[in-house]
Motif scaffolding. Structure first.
Motif, PDB file in Angstrom:
ATOM      1  N   TYR A 191      -4.155   0.283  11.713  1.00  8.07           N
ATOM      2  CA  TYR A 191      -3.595   0.433  10.365  1.00  8.07           C
ATOM      3  C   TYR A 191      -2.849  -0.839   9.980  1.00  8.07           C
ATOM      4  O   TYR A 191      -2.176  -1.406  10.812  1.00  8.07           O
ATOM      5  CB  TYR A 191      -2.632   1.629  10.305  1.00  8.07           C
ATOM      6  CG  TYR A 191      -3.338   2.945  10.491  1.00  8.07           C
ATOM      7  CD1 TYR A 191      -4.213   3.429   9.517  1.00  8.07           C
ATOM      8  CD2 TYR A 191      -3.153   3.695  11.643  1.00  8.07           C
ATOM      9  CE1 TYR A 191      -4.862   4.640   9.698  1.00  8.07           C
ATOM     10  CE2 TYR A 191      -3.803   4.899  11.826  1.00  8.07           C
ATOM     11  CZ  TYR A 191      -4.655   5.363  10.847  1.00  8.07           C
ATOM     12  OH  TYR A 191      -5.309   6.563  11.022  1.00  8.07           O
ATOM     13  N   PRO A 192      -2.976  -1.294   8.719  1.00  8.29           N
ATOM     14  CA  PRO A 192      -3.749  -0.643   7.679  1.00  8.29           C
ATOM     15  C   PRO A 192      -5.249  -0.780   7.954  1.00  8.29           C
ATOM     16  O   PRO A 192      -5.687  -1.705   8.636  1.00  8.29           O
ATOM     17  CB  PRO A 192      -3.365  -1.391   6.401  1.00  8.29           C
ATOM     18  CG  PRO A 192      -3.010  -2.761   6.865  1.00  8.29           C
ATOM     19  CD  PRO A 192      -2.392  -2.553   8.225  1.00  8.29           C
ATOM     20  N   THR A 193      -6.012   0.148   7.395  1.00  5.19           N
ATOM     21  CA  THR A 193      -7.459   0.071   7.482  1.00  5.19           C
ATOM     22  C   THR A 193      -7.884  -1.282   6.924  1.00  5.19           C
ATOM     23  O   THR A 193      -7.284  -1.780   5.987  1.00  5.19           O
ATOM     24  CB  THR A 193      -8.087   1.219   6.650  1.00  5.19           C
ATOM     25  OG1 THR A 193      -7.608   2.454   7.187  1.00  5.19           O
ATOM     26  CG2 THR A 193      -9.594   1.193   6.709  1.00  5.19           C
ATOM     27  N   GLU A 210       5.372  10.081   3.592  1.00  2.00           N
ATOM     28  CA  GLU A 210       4.859   9.444   2.372  1.00  2.00           C
ATOM     29  C   GLU A 210       5.548   8.085   2.308  1.00  2.00           C
ATOM     30  O   GLU A 210       6.777   8.017   2.278  1.00  2.00           O
ATOM     31  CB  GLU A 210       5.223  10.263   1.130  1.00  2.00           C
ATOM     32  CG  GLU A 210       4.648  11.654   1.104  1.00  2.00           C
ATOM     33  CD  GLU A 210       3.227  11.704   0.546  1.00  2.00           C
ATOM     34  OE1 GLU A 210       2.801  10.754  -0.143  1.00  2.00           O
ATOM     35  OE2 GLU A 210       2.550  12.711   0.810  1.00  2.00           O
ATOM     36  N   ARG A 269       0.838  -1.198   0.000  1.00  7.13           N
ATOM     37  CA  ARG A 269       0.000   0.000   0.000  1.00  7.13           C
ATOM     38  C   ARG A 269       0.871   1.245   0.000  1.00  7.13           C
ATOM     39  O   ARG A 269       2.026   1.226   0.450  1.00  7.13           O
ATOM     40  CB  ARG A 269      -0.957   0.028   1.187  1.00  7.13           C
ATOM     41  CG  ARG A 269      -0.312   0.486   2.485  1.00  7.13           C
ATOM     42  CD  ARG A 269      -1.345   0.795   3.553  1.00  7.13           C
ATOM     43  NE  ARG A 269      -0.632   1.262   4.751  1.00  7.13           N
ATOM     44  CZ  ARG A 269      -1.164   1.987   5.695  1.00  7.13           C
ATOM     45  NH1 ARG A 269      -2.426   2.333   5.624  1.00  7.13           N
ATOM     46  NH2 ARG A 269      -0.463   2.384   6.736  1.00  7.13           N
ATOM     47  N   ARG A 270       0.290   2.346  -0.465  1.00  7.76           N
ATOM     48  CA  ARG A 270       0.881   3.673  -0.340  1.00  7.76           C
ATOM     49  C   ARG A 270       0.071   4.390   0.719  1.00  7.76           C
ATOM     50  O   ARG A 270      -1.147   4.232   0.807  1.00  7.76           O
ATOM     51  CB  ARG A 270       0.781   4.442  -1.665  1.00  7.76           C
ATOM     52  CG  ARG A 270       1.613   3.883  -2.789  1.00  7.76           C
ATOM     53  CD  ARG A 270       3.102   4.061  -2.601  1.00  7.76           C
ATOM     54  NE  ARG A 270       3.589   5.414  -2.630  1.00  7.76           N
ATOM     55  CZ  ARG A 270       4.136   5.995  -3.686  1.00  7.76           C
ATOM     56  NH1 ARG A 270       4.269   5.338  -4.821  1.00  7.76           N
ATOM     57  NH2 ARG A 270       4.554   7.232  -3.623  1.00  7.76           N
ATOM     58  N   CYS A 271       0.750   5.191   1.512  1.00  6.28           N
ATOM     59  CA  CYS A 271       0.046   5.971   2.522  1.00  6.28           C
ATOM     60  C   CYS A 271       0.792   7.275   2.772  1.00  6.28           C
ATOM     61  O   CYS A 271       1.981   7.392   2.483  1.00  6.28           O
ATOM     62  CB  CYS A 271      -0.125   5.183   3.820  1.00  6.28           C
ATOM     63  SG  CYS A 271       1.415   4.697   4.598  1.00  6.28           S
ATOM     64  N   THR A 327      -4.851   3.254  -1.311  1.00  6.56           N
ATOM     65  CA  THR A 327      -3.968   4.313  -0.827  1.00  6.56           C
ATOM     66  C   THR A 327      -4.657   5.007   0.319  1.00  6.56           C
ATOM     67  O   THR A 327      -5.852   5.306   0.235  1.00  6.56           O
ATOM     68  CB  THR A 327      -3.648   5.309  -1.953  1.00  6.56           C
ATOM     69  OG1 THR A 327      -2.956   4.611  -2.983  1.00  6.56           O
ATOM     70  CG2 THR A 327      -2.816   6.474  -1.452  1.00  6.56           C
ATOM     71  N   GLU A 328      -3.946   5.238   1.402  1.00  3.15           N
ATOM     72  CA  GLU A 328      -4.512   5.932   2.559  1.00  3.15           C
ATOM     73  C   GLU A 328      -3.783   7.249   2.749  1.00  3.15           C
ATOM     74  O   GLU A 328      -2.564   7.290   2.836  1.00  3.15           O
ATOM     75  CB  GLU A 328      -4.369   5.081   3.824  1.00  3.15           C
ATOM     76  CG  GLU A 328      -5.201   3.815   3.772  1.00  3.15           C
ATOM     77  CD  GLU A 328      -5.229   3.085   5.106  1.00  3.15           C
ATOM     78  OE1 GLU A 328      -5.428   3.742   6.143  1.00  3.15           O
ATOM     79  OE2 GLU A 328      -5.046   1.864   5.091  1.00  3.15           O
ATOM     80  N   ARG A 329      -4.555   8.320   2.787  1.00  2.00           N
ATOM     81  CA  ARG A 329      -3.996   9.654   3.020  1.00  2.00           C
ATOM     82  C   ARG A 329      -4.754  10.279   4.183  1.00  2.00           C
ATOM     83  O   ARG A 329      -5.967  10.372   4.147  1.00  2.00           O
ATOM     84  CB  ARG A 329      -4.117  10.528   1.793  1.00  2.00           C
ATOM     85  CG  ARG A 329      -3.307  10.000   0.633  1.00  2.00           C
ATOM     86  CD  ARG A 329      -3.089  11.047  -0.439  1.00  2.00           C
ATOM     87  NE  ARG A 329      -2.218  10.540  -1.477  1.00  2.00           N
ATOM     88  CZ  ARG A 329      -0.903  10.463  -1.393  1.00  2.00           C
ATOM     89  NH1 ARG A 329      -0.291  10.885  -0.319  1.00  2.00           N
ATOM     90  NH2 ARG A 329      -0.188   9.981  -2.383  1.00  2.00           N
ATOM     91  N   PHE A 362       0.688  10.545   5.833  1.00  2.00           N
ATOM     92  CA  PHE A 362       0.093  10.972   7.100  1.00  2.00           C
ATOM     93  C   PHE A 362       1.037  11.933   7.820  1.00  2.00           C
ATOM     94  O   PHE A 362       2.254  11.876   7.634  1.00  2.00           O
ATOM     95  CB  PHE A 362      -0.189   9.756   7.993  1.00  2.00           C
ATOM     96  CG  PHE A 362       1.019   8.873   8.199  1.00  2.00           C
ATOM     97  CD1 PHE A 362       1.884   9.070   9.264  1.00  2.00           C
ATOM     98  CD2 PHE A 362       1.303   7.848   7.298  1.00  2.00           C
ATOM     99  CE1 PHE A 362       2.999   8.271   9.443  1.00  2.00           C
ATOM    100  CE2 PHE A 362       2.420   7.037   7.462  1.00  2.00           C
ATOM    101  CZ  PHE A 362       3.269   7.252   8.537  1.00  2.00           C
TER     102      PHE A 362
END
Length: 169
Positions: free
Chosen positions: A141-143, A94, A82-84, A166-168, A86
């Motif tokens: 996390y991850p969701t 990132e 995944r990309r995230c 992707t989680e932002r 926060f």
């Protein structure tokens, strides 16, 4: 990050994470919080950024040992990617995260290897059953980790890594 810098141009941190399961299929999670706001808490898998020329696998095992004190875990395949992005500890992160499956017979943890930042932002570790994770009302996390873990336990590792949303934040 420099004030006014474009977040899209921030370097992407390469991260290895570990979905560590014990003989009872419990998953080990760390309880973290924002150092400036300790009431903002969440649970997350062990792991962190690659250092120097180490491989993703080497980083996964090093981070697992540093954050949990557990060595000798059997590292399996990459389950998810995944990309995230926060905010944390005054900066924007990132990340490109790879989640490795690992198994261990050892359930005793030791946080002596924590970095200064981890000592300021991790309040403990806990082994969770799939049912406990599904019933939790806390941020994890991850969701969708509870759902992902249940699928892993029911169906086994995927034939190829699953690309998560992707989680932002």
């Amino acid at each position: 990050m420099v004030s006014g810098a474009d977040p899209a141009s921030a370097p992407v941190r390469q991260v290895s994470r570990v979905v560590l399961l014990d003989p009872d299929d419990r998953i080990l999670l760390l309880h973290g919080y924002e150092p400036a706001r300790p009431s903002e808490t969440w649970w997350f898998t062990p792991g962190g950024g690659l250092e120097g020329s180490e491989t993703r696998e080497q980083a996964a095992l090093r981070e697992l040992a540093e954050e949990t004190g557990i060595t000798g875990a059997t590292l399996g395949p990459v389950l998810w990617k995944r990309r995230c992005a926060f905010p944390f500890d005054g900066r924007r992160w990132e990340q490109d995260e790879w989640y490795f499956l690992a198994r261990t017979d050892r359930t005793t943890t030791d946080t002596a290897g924590h970095t200064d930042l981890e000592r300021r932002s991790v309040s403990g570790l806990r082994w969770w059953t799939s049912e406990e994770l599904s019933a939790a009302h806390e941020t994890v996390y991850p969701t969708r980790l509870a759902e992902l873990l249940r699928t892993l336990l029911d169906e086994g590792p995927p034939s190829a890594p699953v690309l998560l949303e992707t989680e932002r934040v």
